[in-house]
Design a protein around this motif. Sequence first.
Motif, mmCIF file in Angstrom:
data_model
loop_
_atom_site.group_PDB
_atom_site.id
_atom_site.type_symbol
_atom_site.label_atom_id
_atom_site.label_comp_id
_atom_site.label_asym_id
_atom_site.label_seq_id
_atom_site.Cartn_x
_atom_site.Cartn_y
_atom_site.Cartn_z
ATOM 1 N N VAL A 1 0.863 -1.185 0.000
ATOM 2 C CA VAL A 1 0.000 0.000 0.000
ATOM 3 C C VAL A 1 0.897 1.230 0.000
ATOM 4 C CG1 VAL A 1 -1.808 1.263 1.197
ATOM 5 C CG2 VAL A 1 -1.812 -1.241 1.225
ATOM 6 N N TYR A 2 0.853 1.976 -1.086
ATOM 7 C CA TYR A 2 1.681 3.169 -1.241
ATOM 8 C C TYR A 2 0.932 4.397 -0.717
ATOM 9 C CZ TYR A 2 5.455 0.951 -3.796
ATOM 10 O OH TYR A 2 6.542 0.191 -4.126
ATOM 11 N N PRO A 3 1.624 5.517 -0.559
ATOM 12 C CA PRO A 3 0.945 6.726 -0.099
ATOM 13 C C PRO A 3 -0.251 7.074 -0.980
ATOM 14 C CG PRO A 3 3.312 7.025 0.028
ATOM 15 C CD PRO A 3 3.089 5.711 -0.643
ATOM 16 N N GLN A 4 -1.289 7.605 -0.333
ATOM 17 C CA GLN A 4 -2.571 7.826 -0.997
ATOM 18 C C GLN A 4 -2.464 8.738 -2.218
ATOM 19 O OE1 GLN A 4 -5.305 6.302 -0.411
ATOM 20 N NE2 GLN A 4 -6.662 7.466 -1.762
ATOM 21 N N HIS A 5 -1.567 9.712 -2.175
ATOM 22 C CA HIS A 5 -1.502 10.666 -3.287
ATOM 23 C C HIS A 5 -1.002 10.031 -4.584
ATOM 24 C CE1 HIS A 5 2.737 10.863 -1.927
ATOM 25 N NE2 HIS A 5 2.991 11.196 -3.191
ATOM 26 N N LEU A 6 -0.436 8.814 -4.491
ATOM 27 C CA LEU A 6 0.035 8.133 -5.696
ATOM 28 C C LEU A 6 -1.066 7.364 -6.416
ATOM 29 C CD1 LEU A 6 3.446 6.768 -4.368
ATOM 30 C CD2 LEU A 6 3.066 8.749 -5.858
ATOM 31 N N TYR A 7 -2.217 7.222 -5.764
ATOM 32 C CA TYR A 7 -3.325 6.492 -6.368
ATOM 33 C C TYR A 7 -4.382 7.467 -6.881
ATOM 34 C CZ TYR A 7 -1.484 2.379 -3.896
ATOM 35 O OH TYR A 7 -0.695 1.368 -3.425
ATOM 36 N N LYS A 8 -5.004 7.096 -7.977
ATOM 37 C CA LYS A 8 -6.140 7.852 -8.510
ATOM 38 C C LYS A 8 -7.461 7.181 -8.136
ATOM 39 C CE LYS A 8 -3.479 9.588 -12.441
ATOM 40 N NZ LYS A 8 -3.355 9.653 -13.925
ATOM 41 N N TYR A 9 -7.379 6.218 -7.249
ATOM 42 C CA TYR A 9 -8.565 5.485 -6.813
ATOM 43 C C TYR A 9 -8.313 4.982 -5.398
ATOM 44 C CZ TYR A 9 -5.401 1.748 -8.282
ATOM 45 O OH TYR A 9 -4.295 0.941 -8.444
ATOM 46 N N ASN A 10 -9.338 4.490 -4.762
ATOM 47 C CA ASN A 10 -9.199 3.972 -3.414
ATOM 48 C C ASN A 10 -8.695 2.530 -3.449
ATOM 49 O OD1 ASN A 10 -10.102 6.224 -1.909
ATOM 50 N ND2 ASN A 10 -12.233 5.708 -2.371
ATOM 51 N N ARG A 11 -7.810 2.205 -2.498
ATOM 52 C CA ARG A 11 -7.383 0.814 -2.343
ATOM 53 C C ARG A 11 -8.436 0.088 -1.541
ATOM 54 N NH1 ARG A 11 -2.451 -1.251 -2.904
ATOM 55 N NH2 ARG A 11 -3.745 -3.121 -2.993
ATOM 56 N N VAL A 12 -8.981 -0.946 -2.129
ATOM 57 C CA VAL A 12 -10.058 -1.720 -1.511
ATOM 58 C C VAL A 12 -9.599 -3.159 -1.341
ATOM 59 C CG1 VAL A 12 -12.418 -2.576 -1.775
ATOM 60 C CG2 VAL A 12 -11.847 -0.248 -2.492
ATOM 61 N N PHE A 13 -9.859 -3.717 -0.167
ATOM 62 C CA PHE A 13 -9.577 -5.122 0.103
ATOM 63 C C PHE A 13 -10.865 -5.821 0.524
ATOM 64 C CE2 PHE A 13 -5.505 -3.057 0.584
ATOM 65 C CZ PHE A 13 -4.632 -3.943 -0.039
ATOM 66 N N PHE A 14 -10.988 -7.076 0.090
ATOM 67 C CA PHE A 14 -12.188 -7.848 0.355
ATOM 68 C C PHE A 14 -11.903 -8.929 1.399
ATOM 69 C CE2 PHE A 14 -12.399 -6.243 -3.959
ATOM 70 C CZ PHE A 14 -13.688 -5.730 -4.042
ATOM 71 N N SER A 15 -12.954 -9.348 2.079
ATOM 72 C CA SER A 15 -12.816 -10.440 3.032
ATOM 73 C C SER A 15 -12.518 -11.733 2.283
ATOM 74 C CB SER A 15 -14.097 -10.594 3.858
ATOM 75 O OG SER A 15 -15.143 -11.133 3.064
ATOM 76 N N ASN A 16 -12.206 -12.778 3.021
ATOM 77 C CA ASN A 16 -11.810 -14.026 2.381
ATOM 78 C C ASN A 16 -12.989 -14.891 1.958
ATOM 79 O OD1 ASN A 16 -12.524 -14.618 4.994
ATOM 80 N ND2 ASN A 16 -10.883 -16.074 5.360
ATOM 81 N N GLN A 17 -14.146 -14.291 1.791
ATOM 82 C CA GLN A 17 -15.276 -14.979 1.178
ATOM 83 C C GLN A 17 -14.980 -15.234 -0.293
ATOM 84 O OE1 GLN A 17 -18.215 -15.973 2.573
ATOM 85 N NE2 GLN A 17 -17.790 -15.182 4.622
ATOM 86 N N THR A 18 -15.592 -16.248 -0.853
ATOM 87 C CA THR A 18 -15.428 -16.582 -2.260
ATOM 88 C C THR A 18 -16.775 -16.464 -2.955
ATOM 89 O OG1 THR A 18 -13.661 -18.147 -1.681
ATOM 90 C CG2 THR A 18 -14.623 -18.337 -3.887
ATOM 91 N N TYR A 19 -16.797 -15.717 -4.059
ATOM 92 C CA TYR A 19 -18.049 -15.517 -4.793
ATOM 93 C C TYR A 19 -17.800 -15.638 -6.292
ATOM 94 C CZ TYR A 19 -19.663 -13.113 -0.504
ATOM 95 O OH TYR A 19 -20.002 -12.782 0.791
ATOM 96 N N LEU A 20 -18.654 -16.390 -6.973
ATOM 97 C CA LEU A 20 -18.741 -16.250 -8.411
ATOM 98 C C LEU A 20 -19.328 -14.874 -8.719
ATOM 99 C CD1 LEU A 20 -20.108 -19.793 -9.315
ATOM 100 C CD2 LEU A 20 -17.839 -18.889 -9.854
ATOM 101 N N PRO A 21 -19.092 -14.344 -9.914
ATOM 102 C CA PRO A 21 -19.566 -12.972 -10.196
ATOM 103 C C PRO A 21 -21.037 -12.757 -9.899
ATOM 104 C CG PRO A 21 -18.084 -13.688 -11.930
ATOM 105 C CD PRO A 21 -18.297 -14.879 -11.031
ATOM 106 N N HIS A 22 -21.908 -13.683 -10.294
ATOM 107 C CA HIS A 22 -23.340 -13.472 -10.100
ATOM 108 C C HIS A 22 -23.755 -13.652 -8.650
ATOM 109 C CE1 HIS A 22 -23.331 -17.905 -10.352
ATOM 110 N NE2 HIS A 22 -24.482 -17.861 -9.713
#
Length: 883
Positions: free
Chosen positions: A164-185
Amino acid sequence: MENFPVTEMFKKKVKNMFYGHPDTDVNGPGDEGKTKIRGTVTLMKKNVLDSTDVKASLLDRFHEFFGRGVSLQLISATHSDPANGSGGKLGKAAYLENWITTITSPIAGEDSFSVTFDWHQSMGVPGAFVIRNYHHSQFYLKSVTLQGVPAGHSTVDFICNSWVYPQHLYKYNRVFFSNQTYLPHQTPEPLRKYREEELVNLRGNGKGMLKEWDRVYDYDYYNDLGSPDKGPKYARPVLGGTQEYPYPRRGRTGRKPTKKDPKSESRLQFLSLNIYVPRDEKFSPVKFSDVLGYVVKSLFQVLLPEVRSLFNKNKNEFESIEDVLKLYKGCIPLPNNDTLKKVRECIPWELIKELVRNDGERLLKFPVPAVIQEDNSAWMTDEEFAREMLAGVNPVIISRLLEFPPASILDPKVYGNQNSTITEEHIENNMNGLTVEKAIRNNKLFILNHHDALMPYLARINSTGTKTYASRTLLLLQDDGTLKPLAIELSLPHPQGENHGAVSKVFTPAQEGVEGSIWKLAKAYVAVNDSGYHQLISHWLNTHAVIEPFVIATHRQLSVLHPIYKLLHPHFRDTMHINALARHILINAGGVLENTVFPREYSMEMSAVIYKNWNFTEQALPADLLKRGMAVPDSSCPHGLKLLIEDYPYAVDGLEIWSAIQTWVNDYCSFYYPTDKVVEDDNELQSWWSELLNVGHGDRKDEPWWPGMNTVAELKQTCTIIIWLASAFHAAINFGQYPYAGYHPNRPTISRRFMPELGTPEYEELEKDFSKAFMKTITAQFQTLLGVSLIEVLSRHSTDEVYLGQRDTPEWTTDAEPLAAFDRFRKKLAEIEHKINDRNEDDRMKNRKGPVQVPYTLLYPCTSGDSKNAGLTGKGIPNSISI
């Protein structure tokens, strides 16, 4: 600073003064139902990994002092917010606690920090979080665990493993997901937006030079191997994108084109290892130090031409085979002190201190390769020469002979008659009373065939200083299960032109006199062919190069929530980084490979031509064995195959590993894909496969052998092949390099003169001193030192290796059945380990150890996986192509 008494009000005022208002938060309704969620964040600070970055550490503490450090915002997986584009409701931002007071040891691995979230029960269960790093430096986020989550979820785990780099280097938010597994639908609606946006971010826009903090996975041609601006000698053709030189794609870096060739990408300075790959694909600090050791130990000779010239001025020769043994017993003495002084003048001492002993007089001591640990001469026997085709470092080329004499498939209009000149008279007196016809009918004749692959390039290769042949080797299967060489055919292009066919000579076994010496040389030419083909095709092309497009496409098209991403991701660890380093210093123009294998500057070009015959489905071990005629279908046998050489260690062990992988993949995929329709309706999976065919392996996209992606069976087949190639197959053809080829006389990589002709000084020398003539024919001293240095490192397991049947975290999924299936897989691999040990102790299986007494362990899984497996163990199957 840590002990300075500061009130919270003062901190808040200074914080607002420096940074303005804090993050915008979306709170739940009212005070009723409010709760606290406790979190534990595990990460590694940059200053742990880079102890010299004191400035970054101090600035980070300054930011923390004013209350602006690292914030996390939980995202609801169960409640959407229309004002947030139907994304999940956001909780109030919370900051990591005690960053300043946590004293990080320079040798520490990880630190844990607490974080407390204000949450509302009406917002349900968190399924993701946004993290913002307001520090000056990056950190490695390993995991986040939430305790006290409402709605019956006591804990929620987030496995992050990302920089995770400093926020000003990203043009979007860094998002992390839980370890649940989902097919797209199946993705909860509040998380769908974040899932789709994350994939868009990872694809990038295809423009510009990529920086270390960019998280972009994109494709490019192999247009970065040459350095045309340095002159024609360093120009190389672009591989990929043409019918002439098709190639798998590699990761894009976006560097500017060269001045002389706009199709070629400019290269970094040789000493720079900061080649772009997505930051999460780079080696761990432990692994990177191993690679730096390789650079220091292996490449100092090619940094400056002056160093090579020092060897050339001093003959660059081993005087005898015994001289090579000094590499392992007492090192090679430098010719004189003046030479050592010149080496020190050419290259900084820091780069050569590991190469020169403390007494400053001897150079390059290496571990004793396994092939000579028990006996210095057993490698020269015919039995060992043949055995290594079944249990050595390249046991994937030998095939059953189906017709006699062996025929060529090269176009006779271009290459003339390339069929073999071996006759029955050459071999029948050595076939234990069998005729050729009966031996073929009884599946007794085999061939190691390097003729057709090399002949089209042989004239050009032999113009570089190499002097070698295209070879065919015939072998007879004995009653005791071993192979006996019958004949070696060495061929050259016709002197009047390639279209006139081949000029061939046939050599048969002899043990005494000059005939015995000539036979040993013939075997050496075969070993040269096999060594080069192994490095370029079996190893580089068929594992490293063909797998990289799968790594890229998986990150671009499959979300981290996707079950197939979770299945395949462990098998891609470090692959992009080792490939990038290989393009930088190994397979590039003038690099180590061109200096140490016989095709020289035609090495990579030749691999592109051979890629024209690559077939994805034939990479499956059973399909490969059937294609080579080493097995026949038989439903009564294990794995549905009958091996025609029962004691074929690579195939015997490999089929058990293949079967274990196949069962694991079947169990896993069946859980998420109960019907073919689920496969067809999985839009991420379909995009993944389409991109692999049309872009990643785009030069071969129209081949009919590609499996579809319409059925569960096709998905299982595809995933099994990918895992096999990235794990077991790579292990089998990589980690035996030093045990067998660390002693170069056993597997020379270059031949420098042709077979001596009767009446020449070379022939007289061969009669008088075979050892000296042999060493003048095979790899010279400089190339030997360079090659042995390289394969010593490539054959080592790092201390942080993750092996087949292991995961770097046990919380990789929450689904019970896949976890149970993985545990069954691990236990099956442990059973296979016991079987391999038993087979290696069975004296009836003569191909398991051979005359050199080296047990076959290259497909030994090492499920225990502790640090004792690190180093030159000659066993262990890492999950991925990590070296």
